[in-house]
Design an enzyme around this catalytic site. Structure first.
Site, mmCIF file in Angstrom:
data_model
loop_
_atom_site.group_PDB
_atom_site.id
_atom_site.type_symbol
_atom_site.label_atom_id
_atom_site.label_comp_id
_atom_site.label_asym_id
_atom_site.label_seq_id
_atom_site.Cartn_x
_atom_site.Cartn_y
_atom_site.Cartn_z
ATOM 1 N N HIS A 1 0.455 -0.027 13.511
ATOM 2 C CA HIS A 1 0.809 0.267 12.670
ATOM 3 C C HIS A 1 -0.369 1.222 12.430
ATOM 4 O O HIS A 1 -0.477 1.571 10.471
ATOM 5 C CB HIS A 1 1.044 -1.140 11.612
ATOM 6 C CG HIS A 1 2.007 -1.482 11.915
ATOM 7 N ND1 HIS A 1 3.577 -0.851 11.400
ATOM 8 C CD2 HIS A 1 2.936 -2.430 12.779
ATOM 9 C CE1 HIS A 1 4.445 -1.892 11.686
ATOM 10 N NE2 HIS A 1 4.105 -2.862 12.343
ATOM 11 N N SER B 1 1.024 -6.908 10.499
ATOM 12 C CA SER B 1 2.414 -5.588 10.354
ATOM 13 C C SER B 1 3.075 -6.681 9.403
ATOM 14 O O SER B 1 3.692 -5.975 8.868
ATOM 15 C CB SER B 1 3.068 -5.404 11.413
ATOM 16 O OG SER B 1 3.692 -6.819 11.774
ATOM 17 N N LYS C 1 7.197 4.901 15.295
ATOM 18 C CA LYS C 1 6.950 4.728 13.782
ATOM 19 C C LYS C 1 5.814 6.010 13.486
ATOM 20 O O LYS C 1 6.691 6.906 13.176
ATOM 21 C CB LYS C 1 5.433 3.293 13.561
ATOM 22 C CG LYS C 1 6.328 1.625 14.232
ATOM 23 C CD LYS C 1 5.309 0.985 14.384
ATOM 24 C CE LYS C 1 6.209 -0.429 14.196
ATOM 25 N NZ LYS C 1 5.737 -1.319 15.623
HETATM 26 C C1 PLP Z 1 6.295 -2.242 16.193
HETATM 27 C C2 PLP Z 1 5.273 -2.360 17.631
HETATM 28 C C3 PLP Z 1 5.762 -2.677 18.759
HETATM 29 C C4 PLP Z 1 6.165 -2.419 19.564
HETATM 30 O O1 PLP Z 1 6.183 -0.586 18.974
HETATM 31 P P1 PLP Z 1 7.708 -0.289 19.997
HETATM 32 O O2 PLP Z 1 7.502 0.851 20.605
HETATM 33 O O3 PLP Z 1 9.165 -0.402 19.196
HETATM 34 O O4 PLP Z 1 8.226 -1.291 21.316
HETATM 35 C C5 PLP Z 1 4.220 -3.085 19.528
HETATM 36 N N1 PLP Z 1 3.146 -3.659 18.798
HETATM 37 C C6 PLP Z 1 2.421 -3.464 17.612
HETATM 38 C C7 PLP Z 1 1.464 -4.191 17.033
HETATM 39 C C8 PLP Z 1 4.537 -3.086 16.806
HETATM 40 O O5 PLP Z 1 3.742 -3.060 15.570
#
Ligand code: PLP
Length: 396
Positions: free
Chosen positions: A211, A183, A242
């Protein structure tokens, strides 16, 4: 009782502020979108949301959520193993499995929980977890909760992964764990090579598609589509927070016995509430939209290609990316904060990242492209970066 601890916290907070590293939350007064309104009434173009497909304010998802509120109420008020779940939860689990070409899916309140609850029920001190050094915090925490022997390899470094796999032959079962897209940089994990090494050294593979889902691959099916490995990876985790609508929720999807065991033993599933029915309904709609047409995925891909190309041409130092993340490298922590603030004055909403979110002296502004951006938004962003970049001496 509190006095000493209060003084201790006040001093630590003052130190953070002095170092210029204090995080202030900004308040958004409009729905999440390509263009947003802040609390002070200013309108800015949003380049720091994970709203990759622009679905966070999509009228079709809102309508599906409203309808589900009328038919299914507001909340579940129980964990699933005690009081069950709704038909909408089951429908979404099935749709996510179809989306990724997997056998079954289990929903969680967040991907943080999916990652926190995936290792401990499956692996013991007889087993090995081989984890990429840049994996998300939730994977690191999940690994900590499990007794398996830990191995770490340098980000996307296949020679190092092979060394760790050799060492991990001492254990009973092995699993390689990687983010699909990292990310902070935007690079995609080399899943083709990881899979080859997994075959050679008798390991399973887990990919966190948070992502990459909706973003990577021609139709946005994630890294398993990108590398032609649909159905081959034992475990995928991901988020509904996301590209997939941006509300809340996470999932683990993969081999059916694995999912079944998680339903028996995964603690965030057993001891935490399920997502609201309206979120499950909107999630189903989201999968339908992505399956009917490739419009959003195509728009995201062309937006990203255009933006990254123009930024490089303007002279910015951009990390190699295969996702919708464009890391504009500045190296200096304070510069990243000053530049982000000046960009906001120009109507460009971005965030500067610095240690410990990224390695020391690797500060950057991470720009996130969305299908909610129009060409004029991208041009305005590039022009503002160029103007401020020259002002601050980032560009010659
Ligand atoms: C954003 C993210 C998470 C967490 O996701 P949430 O549903 O907001 O808890 C987990 N792993 C990765 C790689 C992320 O980018």
């Amino acid at each position: 009782m509190y006095t000493n601890f209060q003084q201790h916290l006040q001093k630590e907070l003052a130190d953070i502020k002095e170092a210029g590293l204090y995080k202030n939350e900004r308040i958004i007064a409009s729905p999440q979108s390509g263009e947003i309104t802040l609390q002070d009434g200013s309108k800015v173009l949003n380049f720091c949301a994970n709203n990759y497909l622009g679905l966070a304010n999509d009228p079709r998802l809102i309508a599906a959520a409203k309808e589900a509120m009328d038919t299914h109420g507001y909340g579940m008020a129980s964990v699933r193993f005690i009081c069950g779940c709704s038909d909408l939860h089951k429908a979404l689990e099935k749709k996510i499995a179809e989306f990724f070409g997997t056998e079954d899916t289990i929903l969680y309140a967040a991907c943080f929980d999916a990652n926190g609850g995936v290792f401990e029920p499956l692996l013991t001190e007889q087993d090995a977890i081989i984890s990429d050094a840049l994996n998300h915090a939730s994977i690191i925490d999940g690994v900590r909760l499990c007794k398996a022997v830990r191995y770490r390899y340098k980000n996307a470094d296949m020679a190092d992964l092979e060394e760790q796999l050799k060492a991990a032959q001492a254990q009973r079962f092995r699993i390689i764990v990687t983010d699909g897209v990292f990310s902070m940089d935007g690079n995609v994990c080399p899943l083709d090579k990881i899979y080859e090494l997994a075959q050679k050294y008798d390991a399973m593979v887990m990919v966190d598609e948070s992502h990459s889902a909706g973003v990577v691959g021609n139709t946005g099916r994630g890294v398993t589509e990108r590398y032609n490995l649909r159905g081959k990876i034992e475990i995928l985790t991901g988020t509904l927070g996301k590209a997939f609508g941006g509300a809340i929720g996470g999932f683990t999807t993969g081999k059916k016995e694995i999912i079944d065991m998680l339903r028996q033993r995964s603690r965030p599933y057993l001891f935490s509430n399920s997502i609201p029915p309206m979120v499950a309904a909107a999630g189903c709609k989201m999968v339908d939209i992505m399956s009917e047409t490739n419009e959003l995925q195509d728009k995201l891909h062309s937006n990203t290609e255009y933006f990254v190309g123009k930024m490089k041409a303007a002279g910015f130092d951009i990390k190699p990316t295969e996702s919708a993340i464009c890391a504009v490298m500045l190296y200096d922590a304070k510069l990243s904060q000053v530049m982000a603030a000046k960009l906001q004055e120009e109507g460009i909403y971005v965030t500067g990242f610095y240690y410990p979110v990224v390695p020391k002296d690797q500060a950057r502004i991470r720009v996130q492209i969305s299908a909610a951006h129009e060409p004029a938004h991208l041009d305005k962003c590039i022009a503002a970066f160029t103007k401020i970049g020259k002002e601050l001496g980032v560009l010659k």
